[in-house]
Design a protein around this motif. Structure first.
Motif, PDB file in Angstrom:
ATOM      1  N   TYR A  70       0.820  -1.230  -0.053  1.00 25.80           N
ATOM      2  CA  TYR A  70       0.107  -0.094  -0.014  1.00 25.80           C
ATOM      3  C   TYR A  70       0.931   1.233   0.041  1.00 25.80           C
ATOM      4  O   TYR A  70       1.544   1.550   0.978  1.00 25.80           O
ATOM      5  N   SER A  71       0.897   1.798  -1.196  1.00 27.17           N
ATOM      6  CA  SER A  71       1.714   3.167  -1.480  1.00 27.17           C
ATOM      7  C   SER A  71       0.994   4.475  -0.869  1.00 27.17           C
ATOM      8  O   SER A  71      -0.115   4.617  -0.989  1.00 27.17           O
ATOM      9  N   TRP A  72       1.813   5.565  -0.940  1.00 22.52           N
ATOM     10  CA  TRP A  72       1.244   6.836  -0.903  1.00 22.52           C
ATOM     11  C   TRP A  72       0.416   7.241  -2.055  1.00 22.52           C
ATOM     12  O   TRP A  72      -0.747   7.641  -1.851  1.00 22.52           O
ATOM     13  N   ASP A  73       0.865   6.680  -3.193  1.00 21.70           N
ATOM     14  CA  ASP A  73      -0.074   6.856  -4.564  1.00 21.70           C
ATOM     15  C   ASP A  73      -1.438   6.088  -4.290  1.00 21.70           C
ATOM     16  O   ASP A  73      -2.626   6.634  -4.691  1.00 21.70           O
ATOM     17  N   ASP A  74      -1.434   5.028  -3.435  1.00 15.49           N
ATOM     18  CA  ASP A  74      -2.787   4.122  -3.285  1.00 15.49           C
ATOM     19  C   ASP A  74      -3.314   5.268  -2.359  1.00 15.49           C
ATOM     20  O   ASP A  74      -4.791   5.143  -2.649  1.00 15.49           O
ATOM     21  N   LEU A  75      -2.831   5.809  -1.495  1.00 12.87           N
ATOM     22  CA  LEU A  75      -3.617   6.576  -0.632  1.00 12.87           C
ATOM     23  C   LEU A  75      -4.414   7.451  -1.242  1.00 12.87           C
ATOM     24  O   LEU A  75      -5.359   8.120  -0.752  1.00 12.87           O
ATOM     25  N   VAL A  76      -3.785   8.426  -2.059  1.00 10.58           N
ATOM     26  CA  VAL A  76      -4.152   9.438  -2.845  1.00 10.58           C
ATOM     27  C   VAL A  76      -5.103   9.039  -3.649  1.00 10.58           C
ATOM     28  O   VAL A  76      -6.289   9.809  -3.881  1.00 10.58           O
ATOM     29  N   ALA A 132       0.918  12.568  10.394  1.00 12.35           N
ATOM     30  CA  ALA A 132       1.702  11.579  10.191  1.00 12.35           C
ATOM     31  C   ALA A 132       2.618  11.439   9.056  1.00 12.35           C
ATOM     32  O   ALA A 132       1.879  11.674   8.016  1.00 12.35           O
ATOM     33  N   PHE A 133       3.755  11.113   9.121  1.00  9.95           N
ATOM     34  CA  PHE A 133       4.477  10.798   7.945  1.00  9.95           C
ATOM     35  C   PHE A 133       4.339   9.439   7.512  1.00  9.95           C
ATOM     36  O   PHE A 133       3.939   8.548   8.282  1.00  9.95           O
ATOM     37  N   PHE A 134       4.344   9.587   6.183  1.00  7.69           N
ATOM     38  CA  PHE A 134       3.928   8.334   5.426  1.00  7.69           C
ATOM     39  C   PHE A 134       5.416   7.661   4.995  1.00  7.69           C
ATOM     40  O   PHE A 134       5.974   8.469   4.004  1.00  7.69           O
ATOM     41  N   TYR A 135       5.934   6.728   5.768  1.00  6.88           N
ATOM     42  CA  TYR A 135       7.290   6.172   5.094  1.00  6.88           C
ATOM     43  C   TYR A 135       6.975   4.776   4.465  1.00  6.88           C
ATOM     44  O   TYR A 135       6.372   4.062   4.712  1.00  6.88           O
ATOM     45  N   VAL A 141       7.761   9.808   2.464  1.00 10.92           N
ATOM     46  CA  VAL A 141       7.204  10.355   1.078  1.00 10.92           C
ATOM     47  C   VAL A 141       6.070  11.344   1.253  1.00 10.92           C
ATOM     48  O   VAL A 141       5.904  12.184   0.192  1.00 10.92           O
ATOM     49  N   GLY A 142       5.296  11.422   2.348  1.00 12.61           N
ATOM     50  CA  GLY A 142       4.409  12.401   2.358  1.00 12.61           C
ATOM     51  C   GLY A 142       3.839  12.404   3.851  1.00 12.61           C
ATOM     52  O   GLY A 142       4.111  11.864   4.856  1.00 12.61           O
ATOM     53  N   ILE A 143       2.544  13.335   3.844  1.00  8.19           N
ATOM     54  CA  ILE A 143       2.159  13.592   4.913  1.00  8.19           C
ATOM     55  C   ILE A 143       0.662  13.342   4.913  1.00  8.19           C
ATOM     56  O   ILE A 143      -0.067  13.712   4.143  1.00  8.19           O
ATOM     57  N   MET A 144       0.050  12.496   5.947  1.00  8.08           N
ATOM     58  CA  MET A 144      -1.344  12.364   6.042  1.00  8.08           C
ATOM     59  C   MET A 144      -1.889  12.609   7.547  1.00  8.08           C
ATOM     60  O   MET A 144      -1.109  13.114   8.317  1.00  8.08           O
ATOM     61  N   GLN A 178      -5.911  10.251   5.807  1.00  9.38           N
ATOM     62  CA  GLN A 178      -6.341  10.828   4.553  1.00  9.38           C
ATOM     63  C   GLN A 178      -4.787  11.730   4.140  1.00  9.38           C
ATOM     64  O   GLN A 178      -4.096  12.049   5.031  1.00  9.38           O
ATOM     65  N   PRO A 179      -4.690  11.780   2.788  1.00  9.22           N
ATOM     66  CA  PRO A 179      -3.316  12.335   2.456  1.00  9.22           C
ATOM     67  C   PRO A 179      -3.315  13.825   2.573  1.00  9.22           C
ATOM     68  O   PRO A 179      -4.520  14.375   2.218  1.00  9.22           O
ATOM     69  N   VAL A 180      -2.231  14.595   3.194  1.00  5.39           N
ATOM     70  CA  VAL A 180      -2.466  15.803   3.083  1.00  5.39           C
ATOM     71  C   VAL A 180      -1.846  16.445   1.740  1.00  5.39           C
ATOM     72  O   VAL A 180      -2.175  17.299   1.061  1.00  5.39           O
ATOM     73  N   ARG A 181      -0.156  16.131   1.609  1.00  9.14           N
ATOM     74  CA  ARG A 181       0.409  16.660   0.794  1.00  9.14           C
ATOM     75  C   ARG A 181       1.558  15.586   0.515  1.00  9.14           C
ATOM     76  O   ARG A 181       2.188  15.149   1.652  1.00  9.14           O
ATOM     77  N   LYS A 182       2.182  15.511  -0.719  1.00  5.28           N
ATOM     78  CA  LYS A 182       3.403  14.753  -0.886  1.00  5.28           C
ATOM     79  C   LYS A 182       4.313  15.756  -0.435  1.00  5.28           C
ATOM     80  O   LYS A 182       4.278  16.918  -0.679  1.00  5.28           O
ATOM     81  N   LEU A 183       5.558  15.225  -0.017  1.00  4.29           N
ATOM     82  CA  LEU A 183       6.828  15.766   0.159  1.00  4.29           C
ATOM     83  C   LEU A 183       7.362  16.132  -0.910  1.00  4.29           C
ATOM     84  O   LEU A 183       7.435  15.619  -2.183  1.00  4.29           O
TER      85      LEU A 183
END
Length: 134
Positions: A13-19, A47-50, A59-62, A83-88
């Motif tokens: 499950y990746s950052w892109d999946d969350l977006v 939270a940081f998404f690692y 890679v991102g902030i949620m 929820q995704p907030v923004r990608k770093l």
DNA sequence: GCCAACGTTGGC
DNA sequence: GCCAACGTTGGC
């Protein structure tokens, strides 16, 4: 608001999946220390998404999007909606984090197997600075 | 209650 | 693929 770091293997499950999903329940945590951190989370925490394994980078902030819920039939474990907030601007790698003396106390470094860990405010700010590029 | 054996995670 | 760090299980 507290700050956290949560790990996922990007091929699972990746950052892109969350977006793509917009929101997901962060479930499947079966470690007691990680469970305590999940229970301490409050709506609005970030939270940081690692990405573990292949990427080894933040890679991102949620954002914690609501209250914790039971995970599993017996209610012994918990999950939280995120929820995704923004990608770093740029991923910050584990190697960079380990190379920064000010981040030596991070739980990510000290207990590498922990999948959900707290992040201190100053650590959070520094990683954002590193991502923005000095 | 101790500890050896085993399983899992995740970095290298 | 290997191994270190942990957590869990089960025999005693």
């Amino acid at each position: 608001m507290a700050k956290w770091l949560m790990k996922s293997e990007p091929h699972v499950y990746s950052w892109d999946d969350l977006v793509r999903d917009g929101e997901t329940d962060w479930d499947g945590v079966r470690n007691n220390a990680a469970r305590l951190h999940l229970r301490a989370m409050r709506e609005g925490d970030e939270a940081f998404f690692y990405h573990s394994n292949a990427d080894k980078a933040v890679v991102g902030i949620m954002r914690i999007a609501g209250a914790q819920k039971p995970d599993g039939p017996d209610g012994a474990w918990v999950k939280v909606p995120v929820q995704p907030v923004r990608k770093l601007p740029r991923p910050v790698t584990l190697a960079e984090i380990k190379a920064e003396p000010k981040l030596a106390a991070m739980e990510l470094v000290r207990q590498s197997r922990l999948s959900v860990s707290p992040v201190r405010e100053e650590e959070w700010a520094l990683i954002l600075e590193m991502s923005a590029g000095a």
